[in-house]
Design a protein around this motif. Sequence first.
Motif, PDB file in Angstrom:
ATOM      1  N   PHE A 180       3.312   8.564   3.409  1.00  0.00           N
ATOM      2  CA  PHE A 180       2.439   9.097   2.359  1.00  0.00           C
ATOM      3  C   PHE A 180       2.532   8.308   1.056  1.00  0.00           C
ATOM      4  N   MET A 181       3.730   8.038   0.577  1.00  0.00           N
ATOM      5  CA  MET A 181       3.865   7.333  -0.694  1.00  0.00           C
ATOM      6  C   MET A 181       3.254   5.930  -0.608  1.00  0.00           C
ATOM      7  N   GLU A 182       3.417   5.301   0.538  1.00  0.00           N
ATOM      8  CA  GLU A 182       2.845   3.972   0.738  1.00  0.00           C
ATOM      9  C   GLU A 182       1.316   4.049   0.833  1.00  0.00           C
ATOM     10  N   PHE A 183       0.824   5.083   1.511  1.00  0.00           N
ATOM     11  CA  PHE A 183      -0.622   5.320   1.595  1.00  0.00           C
ATOM     12  C   PHE A 183      -1.188   5.517   0.190  1.00  0.00           C
ATOM     13  N   ARG A 184      -0.488   6.327  -0.583  1.00  0.00           N
ATOM     14  CA  ARG A 184      -0.921   6.600  -1.951  1.00  0.00           C
ATOM     15  C   ARG A 184      -0.965   5.313  -2.778  1.00  0.00           C
ATOM     16  N   LYS A 185       0.042   4.469  -2.613  1.00  0.00           N
ATOM     17  CA  LYS A 185       0.086   3.200  -3.341  1.00  0.00           C
ATOM     18  C   LYS A 185      -1.094   2.319  -2.982  1.00  0.00           C
ATOM     19  N   GLU A 186      -1.404   2.223  -1.679  1.00  0.00           N
ATOM     20  CA  GLU A 186      -2.509   1.358  -1.261  1.00  0.00           C
ATOM     21  C   GLU A 186      -3.853   1.896  -1.753  1.00  0.00           C
ATOM     22  N   VAL A 187      -4.065   3.195  -1.665  1.00  0.00           N
ATOM     23  CA  VAL A 187      -5.330   3.764  -2.156  1.00  0.00           C
ATOM     24  C   VAL A 187      -5.451   3.561  -3.669  1.00  0.00           C
ATOM     25  N   GLN A 188      -4.351   3.717  -4.384  1.00  0.00           N
ATOM     26  CA  GLN A 188      -4.360   3.493  -5.830  1.00  0.00           C
ATOM     27  C   GLN A 188      -4.785   2.062  -6.150  1.00  0.00           C
ATOM     28  N   LEU A 189      -4.248   1.101  -5.430  1.00  0.00           N
ATOM     29  CA  LEU A 189      -4.609  -0.299  -5.654  1.00  0.00           C
ATOM     30  C   LEU A 189      -6.074  -0.553  -5.310  1.00  0.00           C
ATOM     31  N   LEU A 190      -6.542   0.046  -4.218  1.00  0.00           N
ATOM     32  CA  LEU A 190      -7.955  -0.098  -3.844  1.00  0.00           C
ATOM     33  C   LEU A 190      -8.863   0.514  -4.900  1.00  0.00           C
TER      34      LEU A 190
END
Length: 202
Positions: free
Chosen positions: A17-27
Amino acid sequence: MKRNKYSAGAVKFSLWFMEFRKEVQLLAQGRTFDEIKALSIEQNIFGASTPARATIIQSTLTARIKNLDSSFYALFMESDIATQKLYALTGSFVHDTLFFDFMYEVVREKMIIGTSVLTDADIRIFFKNKQAQDEVVAKWTEQTLQRLGRSYKAQLYEAGILDDKTRRTERQILKPILDPTLKYWLEDYGYGQVVKALEGVR
């Protein structure tokens, strides 16, 4: 909703989840998938233990996110943590059809009949049925099926769907309350089956 071929890849996966959140934030900030891949390699932005693990995390998350309509980026960033976890779980479902089928055929059915307990026996029966239905699943070893079951439970726990009694053979199902914005987005973009799975309805 697109159905991919059954895969045992989830033995190596988490919800992340935290990694998913990081990638969506960057996108959402305008980064591209290629830029995020480079950041994962060069800066280990996902905090992976090894370069190989970083590659698995980044490639899996990218595949999950690409399977979702990009309109969810902004909605995700405006949502609370509980709802963000359900977006991440949806990404996992859309990427992994067998995991979705487990949620839809087992956990959803439990919620429909009013049973809030998921047992290891339920998981074994699910896989036994799938082995009878699908020649790919039929070839998987018992060890692989056990690892898949553990992965599914871990992802559902991280998403808030199961309780934290991780050592027990019975787990409580925690039926989520969908944020209306998430529910409307799922229905509008062809993920209505995910709504039924999460809400436990026919």
